[in-house]
Design a protein around this motif. Structure first.
Motif, PDB file in Angstrom:
ATOM      1  N   LYS A  80       0.837  -1.203   0.000  1.00 21.29           N
ATOM      2  CA  LYS A  80       0.000   0.000   0.000  1.00 21.29           C
ATOM      3  C   LYS A  80       0.873   1.256   0.000  1.00 21.29           C
ATOM      4  O   LYS A  80       0.665   2.172  -0.800  1.00 21.29           O
ATOM      5  CB  LYS A  80      -0.935  -0.001   1.208  1.00 21.29           C
ATOM      6  CG  LYS A  80      -1.767   1.257   1.323  1.00 21.29           C
ATOM      7  CD  LYS A  80      -2.693   1.205   2.513  1.00 21.29           C
ATOM      8  CE  LYS A  80      -3.453   2.502   2.706  1.00 21.29           C
ATOM      9  NZ  LYS A  80      -4.106   3.061   1.539  1.00 21.29           N
ATOM     10  N   TRP A  84       1.376   3.998  -3.137  1.00 20.14           N
ATOM     11  CA  TRP A  84       0.977   5.402  -2.983  1.00 20.14           C
ATOM     12  C   TRP A  84       2.172   6.335  -3.179  1.00 20.14           C
ATOM     13  O   TRP A  84       2.019   7.423  -3.750  1.00 20.14           O
ATOM     14  CB  TRP A  84       0.287   5.650  -1.643  1.00 20.14           C
ATOM     15  CG  TRP A  84      -0.399   6.969  -1.670  1.00 20.14           C
ATOM     16  CD1 TRP A  84      -0.063   8.098  -0.993  1.00 20.14           C
ATOM     17  CD2 TRP A  84      -1.521   7.325  -2.493  1.00 20.14           C
ATOM     18  NE1 TRP A  84      -0.907   9.134  -1.333  1.00 20.14           N
ATOM     19  CE2 TRP A  84      -1.808   8.677  -2.253  1.00 20.14           C
ATOM     20  CE3 TRP A  84      -2.299   6.629  -3.413  1.00 20.14           C
ATOM     21  CZ2 TRP A  84      -2.854   9.345  -2.890  1.00 20.14           C
ATOM     22  CZ3 TRP A  84      -3.340   7.289  -4.045  1.00 20.14           C
ATOM     23  CH2 TRP A  84      -3.607   8.639  -3.784  1.00 20.14           C
ATOM     24  N   GLN A  87       2.438   6.772  -6.815  1.00 17.09           N
ATOM     25  CA  GLN A  87       1.366   7.665  -7.277  1.00 17.09           C
ATOM     26  C   GLN A  87       1.710   9.127  -7.000  1.00 17.09           C
ATOM     27  O   GLN A  87       1.559   9.978  -7.875  1.00 17.09           O
ATOM     28  CB  GLN A  87       0.039   7.277  -6.595  1.00 17.09           C
ATOM     29  CG  GLN A  87      -1.117   8.201  -6.869  1.00 17.09           C
ATOM     30  CD  GLN A  87      -1.558   8.203  -8.321  1.00 17.09           C
ATOM     31  OE1 GLN A  87      -1.263   7.280  -9.073  1.00 17.09           O
ATOM     32  NE2 GLN A  87      -2.256   9.243  -8.726  1.00 17.09           N
ATOM     33  N   SER A  97      -3.717   8.811   0.809  1.00 14.12           N
ATOM     34  CA  SER A  97      -4.469   7.786   0.088  1.00 14.12           C
ATOM     35  C   SER A  97      -5.823   7.604   0.774  1.00 14.12           C
ATOM     36  O   SER A  97      -6.068   8.170   1.846  1.00 14.12           O
ATOM     37  CB  SER A  97      -3.699   6.463   0.127  1.00 14.12           C
ATOM     38  OG  SER A  97      -3.683   5.942   1.451  1.00 14.12           O
TER      39      SER A  97
END
Length: 164
Positions: A80, A84, A87, A97
């Motif tokens: 996770k 992120w 991103q 997030s």
């Protein structure tokens, strides 16, 4: 020089044969293969970049320096956090997030720190100088964490996801 060995009294011990030596070698090879498999499984729980590992090590150093237990590295939270960080680096924006996305369901509390800085040490310093970010790192309820860090554009994009 001669080496003498005291053998216990009793029945004579058979001398190793080629067959028993081959069995021992096969046992050693199997043990080595199992050890390598174990290392591969542990490596699967590692962070994805050296910067992410540094971030994880620094947050645990902050915790243990204050008498708190170190958090355990959680592979699901690593994924996770890494995703992120990627991103954020692509968009060039620091943002949170959707916290529950990708965090699984084995938690009662979740938190996330996000940031960007010239390097991981500076990101950690900024987190610790912010009361909100520091409170997440030092929260006693947190038992697991995953970190992601991506270097892009001369900056490091850092995500720390915590669960307890």
């Amino acid at each position: 020089m001669q080496l003498l060995r005291h053998l216990p009294s009793g029945p004579a011990q058979p001398r190793p044969t080629h067959r028993s030596t081959a069995r021992q070698a096969a046992t050693v090879r199997r043990s080595f293969a199992v050890a390598l498999l174990g290392l591969a499984l542990v490596a699967g729980a590692c962070t994805r970049t050296p910067e992410a590992q540094q971030s994880f090590d620094l947050l645990n150093s902050e915790r243990t320096a204050r008498g708190l237990r170190a958090v355990q590295l959680d592979p699901q939270l690593v994924t996770k956090a890494h995703d992120w960080a990627v991103q954020m680096s692509r968009t060039g924006r620091v943002s949170h997030s959707r916290l529950t996305d990708g965090a699984g369901d084995n938690w009662t509390v979740l938190a996330e720190n996000v940031g960007q800085a010239p390097n991981v040490t500076e990101a950690n310093r900024l987190f610790m100088n912010s009361s909100v970010h520091r409170s997440v790192i030092l929260d006693r309820r947190m038992t697991r964490a995953g970190t992601g860090a991506v270097v892009a554009g001369g900056r490091v994009w850092v995500v720390q996801v915590f669960a307890g």
